[in-house]
Design a protein around this motif. Structure first.
Motif, PDB file in Angstrom:
ATOM      1  N   GLN A  57      73.415 -63.271  75.888  1.00 53.18           N
ATOM      2  CA  GLN A  57      73.935 -62.666  74.706  1.00 53.18           C
ATOM      3  C   GLN A  57      75.116 -61.777  74.939  1.00 53.18           C
ATOM      4  N   PHE A  58      75.275 -60.789  75.747  1.00 49.92           N
ATOM      5  CA  PHE A  58      76.221 -60.144  76.291  1.00 49.92           C
ATOM      6  C   PHE A  58      76.163 -59.401  77.470  1.00 49.92           C
ATOM      7  N   TYR A  59      77.174 -59.369  78.418  1.00 52.00           N
ATOM      8  CA  TYR A  59      76.802 -58.621  79.587  1.00 52.00           C
ATOM      9  C   TYR A  59      76.228 -59.636  80.732  1.00 52.00           C
ATOM     10  N   ILE A  75      71.772 -53.465  82.327  1.00 52.36           N
ATOM     11  CA  ILE A  75      70.764 -53.401  83.408  1.00 52.36           C
ATOM     12  C   ILE A  75      69.826 -54.579  83.298  1.00 52.36           C
ATOM     13  N   ARG A  76      69.664 -55.087  82.127  1.00 51.25           N
ATOM     14  CA  ARG A  76      68.855 -56.293  82.314  1.00 51.25           C
ATOM     15  C   ARG A  76      69.582 -57.585  82.815  1.00 51.25           C
ATOM     16  N   ILE A 103      65.455 -43.745  78.523  1.00 43.83           N
ATOM     17  CA  ILE A 103      64.050 -44.034  78.731  1.00 43.83           C
ATOM     18  C   ILE A 103      63.727 -45.240  77.925  1.00 43.83           C
ATOM     19  N   ARG A 104      63.878 -45.245  76.622  1.00 42.97           N
ATOM     20  CA  ARG A 104      63.646 -46.301  75.730  1.00 42.97           C
ATOM     21  C   ARG A 104      64.563 -47.540  75.958  1.00 42.97           C
ATOM     22  N   PRO A 105      65.701 -47.446  76.109  1.00 42.06           N
ATOM     23  CA  PRO A 105      66.495 -48.855  76.414  1.00 42.06           C
ATOM     24  C   PRO A 105      65.989 -49.442  77.800  1.00 42.06           C
ATOM     25  N   LEU A 106      65.648 -48.421  78.894  1.00 38.45           N
ATOM     26  CA  LEU A 106      65.108 -48.849  79.968  1.00 38.45           C
ATOM     27  C   LEU A 106      64.017 -49.661  80.001  1.00 38.45           C
TER      28      LEU A 106
END
Length: 303
Positions: free
Chosen positions: A166-168, A217-218, A257-260
């Motif tokens: 998608q992006f990154y 990070i993903r 924390i949530r996006p991680l």
């Protein structure tokens, strides 16, 4: 006279104002006989398509009626161009170098293993006066999307950008695929690009930071599972997650924390695709990759 042709490829969506500045900045390049400029409007609702047609008649403009994604547009433009080299520009980026076409052609002519030129990127809204740099060309691990150039024979040697990223991370994906095909990525500081982004304002946006952090990070984790030897993945994953706690969460940055957590879920859900498309580096390729210089993402002028 050289018969080499160059394409300038720009993907955009609902950023008519930024795109207009970019096209005005590169108008002289687009008017050259050896250059073709293509804009892909990914489902804009702000009149981007009509704007380009009316104000920049020499620019070829395509449109998705419904958005299909940034990477879809990039893949389609790269796969359809007949140019020898393809410049990828963001819709908010332009050249500060006076003669980019000549620099690109000369560098590729002199460096037959170079598959991608990574430009020197200056990130700011205001243009700089001091454009000088002591940086020297070098082989690097990767490149960034806002200003790089493909040798099209190298692009045709590797798979498309994975649209499900998608992006990154798509540039890192392509960079490792290039290494496996014995192509190199060269940082060429003579090719200077301004990315018209206010990084401070971007950082202040909580929603924007969370979105970009999760995707960033993903993407790193996706590439671990696609390319790294299995024996290296547990250590890399443990180190990556530990550093998020050590450098961010333990220092009070609780908003990650949530996006991680969501990035971990993304990784789990993507596992079937990661296993299907896995193209592991050999031990020799992995060692070669580790020894490369890091990608040059941000350049600051010397004081």
């Amino acid at each position: 006279m050289s018969n080499t042709t160059i394409a300038i490829l720009i993907s955009t969506k609902n950023r008519k104002s930024d795109l207009g500045i970019t096209l005005q900045k590169i108008k002289k390049l687009c008017n050259r006989n050896d250059v073709v400029c293509v804009v892909f409007d990914d489902g804009s609702t702000d009149g981007t398509y009509e704007f380009v047609q009316h104000h920049f008649p020499k620019v070829i403009v395509h449109r998705n009626q419904v958005s299909k994604g940034y990477l879809y547009c990039r893949n389609k433009m790269l796969n359809e161009t007949t140019a020898d080299y393809a410049i990828s520009l963001d819709d908010d980026a332009h050249f500060l170098t006076e003669n980019p076409i000549e620099i690109i052609e000369h560098y590729f002519d002199q460096n037959s293993k170079c598959g991608v030129i990574a430009g020197r990127i200056f990130w700011d809204i205001v243009e700089i006066e001091n454009k000088f740099s002591n940086d020297k060309p070098q082989v690097v691990k990767g490149f960034v999307g806002c200003g790089h150039v493909w040798r099209m024979s190298a692009w045709r040697d590797i798979p498309n950008y994975p649209e499900w990223f998608q992006f990154y991370g798509e540039e890192s994906f392509a960079s490792i695929q290039l290494l496996k095909q014995d192509w190199e990525i060269h940082y060429v500081p003579e090719l200077l690009v301004q990315h018209r982004v206010n990084r401070i304002e971007r950082v202040k946006s909580k929603k924007n930071v969370a979105f970009r952090y999760r995707r960033s990070i993903r993407a790193d984790w996706f590439n671990y599972f696609l390319f790294f030897p299995y024996i290296e993945i547990p250590r890399k994953m443990a180190y990556s997650i530990w550093m998020q706690f050590k450098n961010k969460i333990f220092k009070g940055n609780l908003k990650i924390i949530r996006p991680l957590f969501l990035a971990i879920i993304d990784l789990i859900l993507a596992m079937p695709k990661l296993m299907k498309h896995r193209n592991s580096l050999s031990s020799e390729e992995y060692e070669k990759y580790l020894k490369l210089n890091e990608a040059k993402i941000y350049w600051k002028p010397e004081k």
